[in-house]
Design a protein around this motif. Structure first.
Motif, mmCIF file in Angstrom:
data_model
loop_
_atom_site.group_PDB
_atom_site.id
_atom_site.type_symbol
_atom_site.label_atom_id
_atom_site.label_comp_id
_atom_site.label_asym_id
_atom_site.label_seq_id
_atom_site.Cartn_x
_atom_site.Cartn_y
_atom_site.Cartn_z
ATOM 1 N N GLY A 36 0.629 -1.052 0.138
ATOM 2 C CA GLY A 36 -0.240 0.392 0.047
ATOM 3 C C GLY A 36 0.682 1.270 0.308
ATOM 4 O O GLY A 36 1.924 1.034 0.617
ATOM 5 N N PRO A 37 -0.223 2.228 -0.125
ATOM 6 C CA PRO A 37 1.583 3.708 -0.011
ATOM 7 C C PRO A 37 1.555 3.745 1.276
ATOM 8 O O PRO A 37 1.663 3.377 2.301
ATOM 9 C CB PRO A 37 0.035 4.840 -0.763
ATOM 10 N N SER A 38 2.495 4.593 1.369
ATOM 11 C CA SER A 38 2.735 4.928 2.212
ATOM 12 C C SER A 38 2.471 5.727 3.062
ATOM 13 O O SER A 38 1.076 6.377 2.611
ATOM 14 C CB SER A 38 4.315 6.124 2.527
ATOM 15 N N GLY A 39 2.431 5.127 4.696
ATOM 16 C CA GLY A 39 1.419 6.094 5.380
ATOM 17 C C GLY A 39 -0.298 5.371 5.720
ATOM 18 O O GLY A 39 -0.785 5.759 6.310
ATOM 19 N N THR A 40 -0.309 4.563 4.945
ATOM 20 C CA THR A 40 -1.325 3.639 5.378
ATOM 21 C C THR A 40 -0.973 1.920 6.738
ATOM 22 O O THR A 40 -1.980 1.864 7.235
ATOM 23 C CB THR A 40 -1.658 2.505 4.019
ATOM 24 N N GLY A 41 0.145 2.551 7.371
ATOM 25 C CA GLY A 41 -0.025 1.587 8.726
ATOM 26 C C GLY A 41 0.447 0.403 8.297
ATOM 27 O O GLY A 41 -0.486 -0.555 9.609
ATOM 28 N N LYS A 42 1.358 0.080 7.585
ATOM 29 C CA LYS A 42 1.880 -0.918 6.729
ATOM 30 C C LYS A 42 2.819 -1.342 8.942
ATOM 31 O O LYS A 42 2.538 -2.978 9.307
ATOM 32 C CB LYS A 42 1.937 -1.193 5.925
ATOM 33 N N THR A 43 3.732 -1.197 9.024
ATOM 34 C CA THR A 43 4.517 -0.970 9.713
ATOM 35 C C THR A 43 3.576 -1.373 11.487
ATOM 36 O O THR A 43 3.695 -2.326 11.786
ATOM 37 C CB THR A 43 5.048 -0.326 10.278
ATOM 38 N N THR A 44 2.417 -0.482 10.547
ATOM 39 C CA THR A 44 1.608 -0.520 12.552
ATOM 40 C C THR A 44 0.686 -1.968 12.407
ATOM 41 O O THR A 44 0.727 -2.553 13.500
ATOM 42 C CB THR A 44 0.635 0.252 12.504
ATOM 43 N N LEU A 45 0.699 -2.509 10.947
ATOM 44 C CA LEU A 45 -0.050 -3.296 11.371
ATOM 45 C C LEU A 45 0.651 -5.279 12.259
ATOM 46 O O LEU A 45 0.592 -5.840 12.965
ATOM 47 C CB LEU A 45 -0.392 -4.062 9.540
ATOM 48 N N LEU A 46 2.235 -4.949 11.960
ATOM 49 C CA LEU A 46 2.863 -5.827 12.308
ATOM 50 C C LEU A 46 3.403 -5.917 13.624
ATOM 51 O O LEU A 46 3.620 -6.691 14.690
ATOM 52 C CB LEU A 46 4.803 -5.713 11.510
ATOM 53 N N ARG A 47 3.312 -4.483 13.960
ATOM 54 C CA ARG A 47 3.267 -4.194 15.736
ATOM 55 C C ARG A 47 2.151 -4.196 16.470
ATOM 56 O O ARG A 47 2.214 -4.858 16.911
ATOM 57 C CB ARG A 47 3.800 -2.244 16.184
ATOM 58 N N LEU A 48 1.088 -4.585 15.302
ATOM 59 C CA LEU A 48 -0.169 -5.498 15.968
ATOM 60 C C LEU A 48 -0.290 -6.736 15.839
ATOM 61 O O LEU A 48 -0.211 -7.171 17.239
ATOM 62 C CB LEU A 48 -1.410 -4.787 15.108
ATOM 63 N N ILE A 49 0.138 -7.550 15.139
ATOM 64 C CA ILE A 49 0.644 -8.607 15.538
ATOM 65 C C ILE A 49 1.382 -8.887 16.077
ATOM 66 O O ILE A 49 1.368 -10.362 17.164
ATOM 67 C CB ILE A 49 1.251 -9.082 13.938
ATOM 68 N N GLY A 50 2.888 -8.386 16.691
ATOM 69 C CA GLY A 50 3.935 -8.753 17.543
ATOM 70 C C GLY A 50 3.044 -8.308 18.856
ATOM 71 O O GLY A 50 4.276 -8.743 19.588
ATOM 72 N N GLY A 51 2.203 -7.321 19.362
ATOM 73 C CA GLY A 51 1.791 -7.288 20.637
ATOM 74 C C GLY A 51 2.104 -5.834 21.013
ATOM 75 O O GLY A 51 2.012 -5.838 21.885
ATOM 76 N N GLN A 52 3.132 -4.926 20.113
ATOM 77 C CA GLN A 52 3.614 -4.224 20.761
ATOM 78 C C GLN A 52 2.094 -3.317 20.836
ATOM 79 O O GLN A 52 2.280 -1.890 21.631
ATOM 80 C CB GLN A 52 4.748 -3.601 19.551
ATOM 81 N N LEU A 53 1.182 -2.689 19.625
ATOM 82 C CA LEU A 53 0.319 -2.134 20.114
ATOM 83 C C LEU A 53 -0.857 -3.018 20.183
ATOM 84 O O LEU A 53 -1.099 -4.335 20.064
ATOM 85 C CB LEU A 53 0.187 -1.091 18.511
ATOM 86 N N ARG A 54 -1.913 -2.063 20.717
ATOM 87 C CA ARG A 54 -3.043 -2.558 21.530
ATOM 88 C C ARG A 54 -4.145 -1.972 20.316
ATOM 89 O O ARG A 54 -4.207 -1.368 20.043
ATOM 90 C CB ARG A 54 -3.467 -2.306 22.349
ATOM 91 N N PRO A 55 -4.591 -3.262 19.040
ATOM 92 C CA PRO A 55 -6.064 -2.445 18.634
ATOM 93 C C PRO A 55 -7.418 -2.231 19.759
ATOM 94 O O PRO A 55 -7.916 -2.442 20.441
ATOM 95 C CB PRO A 55 -6.630 -3.875 18.152
ATOM 96 N N ASP A 56 -8.449 -0.917 19.290
ATOM 97 C CA ASP A 56 -8.947 0.031 19.489
ATOM 98 C C ASP A 56 -10.055 -1.720 19.578
ATOM 99 O O ASP A 56 -11.325 -0.976 20.203
ATOM 100 C CB ASP A 56 -9.293 1.404 18.581
#
Lengths: 267, 259, 155
Positions: A36-56
């Motif tokens: 996806g284009p830059s800024g679509t939160g691709k890295t965020t997705l990996l952090r969510l999978i790794g449990g570093q971020l918590r989904p709403d």
């Protein structure tokens, strides 16, 4: 059953929605690309999978476990079976290549020194950097740093590896090396790979399945062949890298002629 | 007007939130300390960076501060014919106040800022995040050993500062100004109390070490992961540490010596 | 990891230097050495007025230090100051009829207790009371006494 199952994922950063109802399945033993284009939160997705971020809202299951319902120690147990390759490599800068690769082994096991040495040399041999083992991270080129990070991500023989923009900023040779490595690793070690990238050509070359993300939603999914045939203009623009199309070249706003004629900002 | 009040409110809320985060952080750091019993080498390594590398600065500064005290003290005392009390003046000033306070200020500038910059850079280069993904808790692996090292180093550095400073005062007082060395040491020994003066000074330095290391590590860990963010965090470490040291010094002095 | 050994050595030296500094502060700078006189014994003396005497003020005999004041309190019955003297164990032959007085070192100096040796054959034991005491001289009292006697003499 897929290794990773993402259902109805919502994630907000402040008021800005990053994901709004994303569903993704990642199958075992396959290379799945998320583009996806830059800024679509691709890295965020990996952090969510790794449990570093918590989904709403929504759930992420890895190997049947809901990542965000695990306790601290269970999460850390799960992470031992996940490898992650950061864009920068994220090597520890105060120790050399050998020690970087040995780091997870030393932290998690009590293996004797001779065995650690064998394991590390084996992993470094696989990425072709066995003879660079005494170098410090600051002496490595970007591509070499990523290969060391790859060797490190594999030391604990994980079930999956997440690659965050592995091809960005690489010269053609090291890009080719990395593409080749990721492909070979996946086959040789029966890994599951997730590649987050916007380098269409290289990623499409090795990915078994591709998800296209934009505006917080999955726009299209399928194999690279399927995507190239997609009827969506947006997908065509992205896959072929056209400068103008549904995603306009110009940032939205008033027209150029109106701007030139408006007197408001003349001081 | 309303806008001013609003920004004041926002500032207050942010400050409270940061304070809250700092305390949670401290709690996590402290829970990581018992585990260090099996990882002694990590602490030794940090003692080197935090303590040994501050040693030369502390040594030289202590010597000069003591020598200045010797000179200034002599000039004042000689008017009262009490230059024999120079030892008392030097030792009490150093042991009670200057040793802990100046050593802590220097420590914040030397070791504190280095800690913040190091942790901040580790954060901005995703090293901390990378450790987390390797199932290594960065707080326990990276922060706790540094905290313990800072906590141990500070009282040692303050003691070295005081001891060297007293020696510097003696050098000037006896060597340069000709104060009787017997009177210098014996008066000092009579008037400097082990519990009331020396131990209270040590307690001060322990408190300062705790607070400075905490501030430095938290600023690094909480820094915005850009070069500008790390730079600002480093500045904040030195400024906040200085405020904390001087403020706490007043409180502690009032508690200890203000009968 | 390579310089592990030299790191450990320098750290060891640093910690040792810190401990030595503390030791110096204890032995050379402060009165820490006086605190290992637990083996000494305590005697009590009551004074009408102690002036500026403080806990840890010296106790001397013929100018030699033989102990220190370990506590000061007010006796509820006699309304006199009750001073506990801690005498070093070496000086265990002080006669029971010894007198204690409060003196001032120099014009503006500290106050201390001076003991004048008596003639008894028995020696002071732990917990004994010194009966012969002489209070501190208070400057205001001295001046007023002097003025009174002067006025009376003129009559």
């Amino acid at each position: 059953m897929p290794l990773i199952k993402i259902r109805d994922l919502h994630f907000y950063r402040g008021d800005k929605a990053i994901f709004e109802g994303v569903n993704i399945d990642i199958h075992r033993g396959k290379i799945t690309a998320i583009m996806g284009p830059s800024g679509t939160g691709k890295t965020t997705l990996l952090r969510l999978i790794g449990g570093q971020l918590r989904p709403d809202k929504g759930t992420i299951e890895v190997d049947g476990q809901d990542v965000h319902k695990l306790s601290h120690s269970e999460l850390y147990e799960l992470r031992k079976r996940m490898g992650m390759l950061f864009q920068s490599g994220a090597l520890l800068t105060d120790i050399n290549v050998f020690e970087n690769v040995a780091f997870p082994i030393r932290e998690h096991t009590q293996l004797p020194e001779s065995m650690i040495r064998n394991l590390v040399l084996m992993k470094l041999q696989a990425v072709g950097l066995r003879c660079a083992r005494d170098m410090m991270p600051s002496e490595l080129s970007g591509g070499m740093a990523r290969r060391v990070a790859l060797a490190r991500a594999m030391t604990l023989d994980p079930m999956m590896i997440m690659y965050d923009e592995p091809f960005t900023g690489q010269d053609p040779i090291s890009m080719g090396t990395l593409v080749n490595l990721i492909h070979k690793m996946n086959e040789a070690m029966r890994l599951t790979s997730i590649i987050v990238s916007h380098d269409v050509v290289e990623t499409a070359e090795i990915a078994d399945f591709i998800y296209l993300l934009s505006g917080g939603k999955v726009i299209e999914k399928g194999s690279s062949v399927q995507l190239k045939k997609s009827s969506s203009q947006w997908v065509q623009q992205f896959m072929q890298g056209l400068p103008d199309g549904p995603v306009p070249f110009h940032y939205p706003g008033v027209s150029f002629s109106d701007d030139l004629l408006s007197p408001e900002e003349i001081v | 007007m309303i806008e001013t009040i609003r920004s004041l409110g926002r500032w207050g809320l942010n400050t409270f939130e940061r304070l809250g985060r700092a305390h949670i952080f401290l709690f996590q750091v402290l829970t990581g300390i018992p585990g260090l019993a099996f990882r002694g080498s990590l602490v030794v390594q940090q003692l080197f960076y935090v303590g040994v590398l501050s040693f030369a600065l502390i040594l030289v500064s202590g010597l000069f501060v003591g020598m200045v005290l010797g000179l200034q003290g002599y000039n004042t005392l000689v008017d009262f014919g009490a230059e024999e009390s120079l030892g008392v003046l030097v030792s009490l000033s150093l042991v009670r106040e200057l040793g802990p306070v100046v050593a802590a200020l220097l420590f914040a500038g030397r070791a504190g800022s280095a800690l913040t910059a190091e942790i901040g850079l580790m954060k901005s280069t995703e090293q901390l995040s990378g450790m987390e993904m390797m199932a290594v808790d960065p707080i326990r692996r990276v922060i706790s050993p540094r905290f313990l090292a800072g906590f141990i180093s500070m009282p040692l550095l303050a003691a070295i500062f005081s001891a060297v400073g007293i020696f510097g005062g003696f050098l000037v007082g006896h060597g340069l100004l000709g104060v009787d060395d017997g009177a210098f040491w014996s008066q000092m020994q009579v008037k400097t109390d082990w519990y009331g003066d020396v131990l209270n000074g040590v307690i001060k330095s322990v408190v300062f070490g705790f607070v400075v290391t905490w501030i430095a590590l938290f600023e690094g860990y909480d820094a915005i992961p850009t070069s500008e963010g790390v730079g600002r965090a480093t500045t904040r470490t030195v400024v906040h540490s200085a405020f904390a040291i001087l403020g706490l010094d007043f409180v502690l002095t009032a508690l200890m010596f203000g009968d | 990891m390579i310089q592990n050994k030299s790191t450990e050595i320098t750290v060891g030296m640093f910690v040792a230097a810190g401990l030595v500094a503390l030791f110096v502060l204890a032995m050379k700078v402060s009165n820490f050495t006086e605190f290992n006189d637990d083996a000494g014994y305590q005697v009590i003396a009551e004074f009408e007025n102690i002036g500026g005497l403080k806990v840890r003020s010296p106790v001397t005999m013929a100018g030699v230090r033989v102990g220190r004041v370990s506590s000061i309190s007010l006796s509820p019955e006699t309304y006199e100051a009750q001073v506990t003297l801690s005498i070093y164990a070496d000086f265990d032959n002080i006669p029971t009829d010894t007198a204690a007085s409060i003196y001032t070192a120099g014009l503006l100096g500290e106050q201390y207790i001076g003991l004048e040796v008596g003639a008894e054959d028995e020696f002071l034991q732990d917990g004994d009371v010194i009966d012969l005491t002489q209070p501190a001289l208070v400057l205001e009292k001295m001046i007023s006494q002097f003025l009174f006697s002067k006025a009376e003499g003129d009559d």
